[in-house]
Design a protein around this motif. Structure first.
Motif, mmCIF file in Angstrom:
data_model
loop_
_atom_site.group_PDB
_atom_site.id
_atom_site.type_symbol
_atom_site.label_atom_id
_atom_site.label_comp_id
_atom_site.label_asym_id
_atom_site.label_seq_id
_atom_site.Cartn_x
_atom_site.Cartn_y
_atom_site.Cartn_z
ATOM 1 N N ARG A 166 48.164 35.722 57.077
ATOM 2 C CA ARG A 166 48.217 34.316 56.929
ATOM 3 C C ARG A 166 46.921 34.402 55.732
ATOM 4 N NH1 ARG A 166 45.707 31.426 61.935
ATOM 5 N NH2 ARG A 166 45.927 29.651 60.301
ATOM 6 N N TRP A 167 46.085 34.893 55.371
ATOM 7 C CA TRP A 167 45.321 35.041 54.002
ATOM 8 C C TRP A 167 46.271 35.189 52.741
ATOM 9 C CZ3 TRP A 167 41.352 33.000 51.668
ATOM 10 C CH2 TRP A 167 40.820 33.654 50.605
ATOM 11 N N ARG A 168 47.017 36.109 52.682
ATOM 12 C CA ARG A 168 47.719 36.467 51.606
ATOM 13 C C ARG A 168 48.765 35.180 51.374
ATOM 14 N NH1 ARG A 168 49.407 42.592 50.592
ATOM 15 N NH2 ARG A 168 47.223 43.436 50.464
ATOM 16 N N ASP A 169 49.333 34.728 52.501
ATOM 17 C CA ASP A 169 50.110 33.634 52.283
ATOM 18 C C ASP A 169 49.333 32.506 51.804
ATOM 19 O OD1 ASP A 169 52.201 35.087 53.319
ATOM 20 O OD2 ASP A 169 52.124 34.587 55.318
ATOM 21 N N GLU A 170 48.365 32.280 52.248
ATOM 22 C CA GLU A 170 47.401 31.083 51.615
ATOM 23 C C GLU A 170 47.158 31.255 50.245
ATOM 24 O OE1 GLU A 170 44.198 30.688 54.303
ATOM 25 O OE2 GLU A 170 45.298 30.071 55.940
ATOM 26 N N VAL A 171 46.721 32.524 49.911
ATOM 27 C CA VAL A 171 46.525 32.688 48.273
ATOM 28 C C VAL A 171 47.799 32.654 47.491
ATOM 29 C CG1 VAL A 171 45.548 34.531 46.787
ATOM 30 C CG2 VAL A 171 44.348 34.181 49.043
ATOM 31 N N ALA A 172 48.855 33.122 48.070
ATOM 32 C CA ALA A 172 50.060 33.030 47.435
ATOM 33 C C ALA A 172 50.418 31.496 47.087
ATOM 34 C CB ALA A 172 51.065 33.875 48.030
ATOM 35 N N ALA A 173 50.058 30.680 48.192
ATOM 36 C CA ALA A 173 50.654 29.414 48.202
ATOM 37 C C ALA A 173 49.538 28.622 46.999
ATOM 38 C CB ALA A 173 50.332 28.684 49.409
ATOM 39 N N ARG A 174 48.235 29.153 47.176
ATOM 40 C CA ARG A 174 47.501 28.445 46.095
ATOM 41 C C ARG A 174 47.852 28.845 44.553
ATOM 42 N NH1 ARG A 174 43.369 29.727 49.978
ATOM 43 N NH2 ARG A 174 42.824 31.717 48.976
ATOM 44 N N LEU A 175 48.175 30.194 44.564
ATOM 45 C CA LEU A 175 48.651 30.542 43.067
ATOM 46 C C LEU A 175 49.836 29.735 42.730
ATOM 47 C CD1 LEU A 175 48.559 34.626 43.438
ATOM 48 C CD2 LEU A 175 47.265 33.072 42.047
ATOM 49 N N ARG A 176 50.807 29.504 43.714
ATOM 50 C CA ARG A 176 51.945 28.647 43.149
ATOM 51 C C ARG A 176 51.579 27.200 43.088
ATOM 52 N NH1 ARG A 176 56.780 30.909 43.654
ATOM 53 N NH2 ARG A 176 56.990 32.900 44.616
ATOM 54 N N LEU A 273 45.519 35.391 31.193
ATOM 55 C CA LEU A 273 45.935 36.346 32.213
ATOM 56 C C LEU A 273 44.605 36.787 33.008
ATOM 57 C CD1 LEU A 273 48.204 38.537 30.304
ATOM 58 C CD2 LEU A 273 48.826 36.908 32.256
ATOM 59 N N ALA A 274 43.360 36.950 32.196
ATOM 60 C CA ALA A 274 42.315 37.212 32.992
ATOM 61 C C ALA A 274 41.870 36.412 34.153
ATOM 62 C CB ALA A 274 40.986 37.166 31.964
ATOM 63 N N ALA A 275 41.699 35.047 34.144
ATOM 64 C CA ALA A 275 41.724 33.997 34.898
ATOM 65 C C ALA A 275 42.776 34.172 36.240
ATOM 66 C CB ALA A 275 41.626 32.634 34.360
ATOM 67 N N ASP A 278 41.893 37.470 37.935
ATOM 68 C CA ASP A 278 40.711 37.290 38.995
ATOM 69 C C ASP A 278 41.220 36.509 40.291
ATOM 70 O OD1 ASP A 278 38.366 36.565 36.200
ATOM 71 O OD2 ASP A 278 39.032 38.495 37.439
ATOM 72 N N GLN A 279 42.103 35.601 40.322
ATOM 73 C CA GLN A 279 42.508 34.806 41.428
ATOM 74 C C GLN A 279 43.191 36.024 42.477
ATOM 75 O OE1 GLN A 279 45.083 31.698 39.736
ATOM 76 N NE2 GLN A 279 43.581 30.218 40.282
ATOM 77 N N VAL A 280 44.030 36.601 41.923
ATOM 78 C CA VAL A 280 44.582 37.632 42.777
ATOM 79 C C VAL A 280 43.840 38.720 43.380
ATOM 80 C CG1 VAL A 280 46.502 39.221 42.930
ATOM 81 C CG2 VAL A 280 46.902 37.248 41.371
ATOM 82 N N ARG A 281 42.806 38.996 42.758
ATOM 83 C CA ARG A 281 41.674 40.029 43.113
ATOM 84 C C ARG A 281 40.852 39.283 44.370
ATOM 85 N NH1 ARG A 281 39.577 41.614 37.215
ATOM 86 N NH2 ARG A 281 40.891 43.405 37.057
ATOM 87 N N MET A 282 40.937 37.899 44.333
ATOM 88 C CA MET A 282 40.348 37.503 45.922
ATOM 89 C C MET A 282 41.188 37.823 46.959
ATOM 90 S SD MET A 282 39.502 33.596 44.206
ATOM 91 C CE MET A 282 38.973 33.072 45.700
ATOM 92 N N THR A 283 42.419 38.230 46.722
ATOM 93 C CA THR A 283 43.035 38.465 48.086
ATOM 94 C C THR A 283 42.753 40.078 48.761
ATOM 95 O OG1 THR A 283 45.145 39.644 46.905
ATOM 96 C CG2 THR A 283 45.129 37.223 47.064
ATOM 97 N N GLY A 284 42.142 40.827 47.717
ATOM 98 C CA GLY A 284 41.475 41.995 48.243
ATOM 99 C C GLY A 284 42.504 43.035 47.314
ATOM 100 N N LEU A 285 43.394 42.580 46.513
ATOM 101 C CA LEU A 285 44.071 43.625 45.644
ATOM 102 C C LEU A 285 43.328 44.071 44.548
ATOM 103 C CD1 LEU A 285 47.667 41.963 45.522
ATOM 104 C CD2 LEU A 285 47.027 43.872 46.638
ATOM 105 N N ARG A 325 47.288 48.076 45.421
ATOM 106 C CA ARG A 325 46.851 48.246 44.010
ATOM 107 C C ARG A 325 48.097 47.570 43.041
ATOM 108 N NH1 ARG A 325 47.786 52.294 40.632
ATOM 109 N NH2 ARG A 325 48.790 53.662 42.281
ATOM 110 N N VAL A 326 47.502 47.142 41.915
ATOM 111 C CA VAL A 326 48.567 46.673 41.093
ATOM 112 C C VAL A 326 48.102 46.838 39.753
ATOM 113 C CG1 VAL A 326 49.805 44.473 40.238
ATOM 114 C CG2 VAL A 326 49.140 44.672 42.704
ATOM 115 N N VAL A 327 48.975 47.457 38.979
ATOM 116 C CA VAL A 327 48.493 47.438 37.569
ATOM 117 C C VAL A 327 49.387 46.866 36.504
ATOM 118 C CG1 VAL A 327 48.313 49.260 35.620
ATOM 119 C CG2 VAL A 327 47.936 49.882 37.889
ATOM 120 N N VAL A 328 48.806 45.976 35.812
ATOM 121 C CA VAL A 328 49.416 45.018 34.752
ATOM 122 C C VAL A 328 49.397 45.489 33.515
ATOM 123 C CG1 VAL A 328 49.654 42.692 33.906
ATOM 124 C CG2 VAL A 328 49.151 42.932 36.111
ATOM 125 N N THR A 329 50.599 45.874 32.918
ATOM 126 C CA THR A 329 50.597 46.620 31.551
ATOM 127 C C THR A 329 51.158 45.763 30.321
ATOM 128 O OG1 THR A 329 50.697 48.788 32.825
ATOM 129 C CG2 THR A 329 51.195 48.732 30.292
#
Length: 390
Positions: A166-176, A273-275, A278-285, A325-329
């Motif tokens: 549920r937390w991940r879904d909420e974070v994804a909804a906030r991202l969208r 991209l930095a901001a 940072d938002q995505v890191r809040m999910t624990g990734l 873990r996610v790597v953005v290149t």
């Protein structure tokens, strides 16, 4: 046509989600059909054609109903276990054969029901073992204590999984939502810029026509009496016309560019991209950004497309991948920009519904290409190659 296409895409995404849910349910049913006889054997019980095997089959069939009627499925499951135990067809196991049914009730948001039903069933089991089974209180406490602990672990573990999902879904909804708000702001800026340029166009055209009209009148009045003065007036009119055409071409060029009008510069888009990360890191990734090369020459449409690719890929990872873990290149070259987002989560559909389809359309509109699918060393990879036109 657009509405019909969007509806078809939505129905396709819903069908894929439903298919995935049924695949998980079928897998859990198969695990129950195999796990119950195996558990009975490991507990020292007898696996018979009239006992553990049909019990496992009935419980597996009930698992198929867990998403539609979770509480009823649990009640039917424990009633079946109680019937087989009471008839002496199975000589071990009370709660654990119905593990999937208990987890299904918790996933449905009814952890209280699961706990209450489990406690009541364990009370019945203790009474049956003491009276019908003839076991001592110590034996009953030892046997049912383990099953009580198992039930507590199942309920607690399932609740933790549900809360994290549920937390991940909420974070994804906030991202969208954040993406939608930024797009609305960009749209407002574009509209304001277009209105401003429209006013400037009006002023330039009106001023130019007025000045040119004055010089043409002077030339017309002096063409016979003072040809030199007429030529000077025409030359001035031509100069004014040239300057006005230069200004008009610049403003019309901005009006034609719906992608870049009123949006931030390429550097500002890529700095964002930095901001986002940072938002995505809040999910624990654990998100890592790896950039190489000079991005100063990247034009605005390409920078915006790269930002959107990273944003959509990270959103999909948060919602669907169960990754850690996610790597953005990003690799900046003189001729192209390469964007790659790699996670270590589960593989998923490569057509991606609205998300990946929208990314691919944006990238291909700029002459680039986008690929999405399982990564070579596990996980999922989204890779876009965008041409850089200086």
């Amino acid at each position: 046509m657009v509405g019909a296409g969007a509806a078809m895409a939505y129905l396709g995404g819903a069908a894929r989600t439903l298919g995935q849910a049924w695949a998980v349910t079928a897998l859990l049913a198969a695990a129950t059909a195999v796990g119950v006889p195996a558990g009975v054997a490991l507990a020292g019980g007898s696996v018979t054609v009239a006992g553990a095997l049909p019990l496992a089959q009935i419980l597996a069939a009930l698992v198929l109903l867990r998403t539609r009627w979770p509480v009823r499925t649990l009640l039917a499951s424990i009633a079946t276990v109680a019937a087989y135990r009471s008839a002496g067809l199975v000589d071990t196991g009370w709660v654990w054969p119905a593990t999937v049914a208990f987890a299904g009730v918790v996933l449905a948001g009814r952890a209280g029901w699961a706990t209450l039903i489990g406690a009541a069933f364990l009370t019945y089991a203790a009474s049956w073992e003491s009276t019908v089974g003839g076991h001592t209180p110590e034996w009953v406490a030892g046997q049912l204590g383990g099953e009580t602990l198992w039930l507590a672990v199942v309920v607690a573990g399932t609740m933790a999984y549900r809360n994290r999902r549920r937390w991940r879904d909420e974070v994804a909804a906030r991202l969208r939502q954040s993406q939608h708000e930024r797009e609305l702001q960009a749209g407002r800026r574009r509209a304001e810029e277009r209105v401003r340029i429209a006013r400037e166009l009006h002023d330039v055209v009106a001023h130019t026509l007025a000045v040119v009209g004055v010089h043409l009148n002077v030339a017309l009045d002096t063409v016979d009496s003072a040809p030199g003065e007429a030529r000077d007036a025409l030359r001035l009119a031509q100069d004014v016309r040239g300057r006005a055409m230069t200004d008009l071409k610049a403003m019309i060029g901005v009006l034609r560019d719906d992608t870049t009008a009123g949006v931030d510069s390429p550097m500002a888009q890529l700095d964002g991209l930095a901001a986002l990360i940072d938002q995505v890191r809040m999910t624990g990734l654990a998100v890592t950004l790896d950039e190489a090369g000079d991005r100063s020459h990247v034009p605005t449409p390409v920078a915006l497309a790269a930002y959107r690719v990273v944003q959509e890929a990270l959103t999909n990872t948060v919602r669907h991948a169960r990754a850690s873990r996610v790597v953005v290149t990003l690799r900046y070259a003189p001729a192209q920009l390469t964007v790659a987002v790699t996670d270590d989560g589960s593989a998923r559909s490569t057509d991606g519904g609205h998300g990946i389809a929208g990314m691919r359309e944006r990238v291909e509109a700029l002459g680039g290409s986008l690929a999405a699918g399982p990564a070579d060393h596990g996980g999922f990879l989204v890779r876009a190659v965008l041409p850089v036109v200086c």
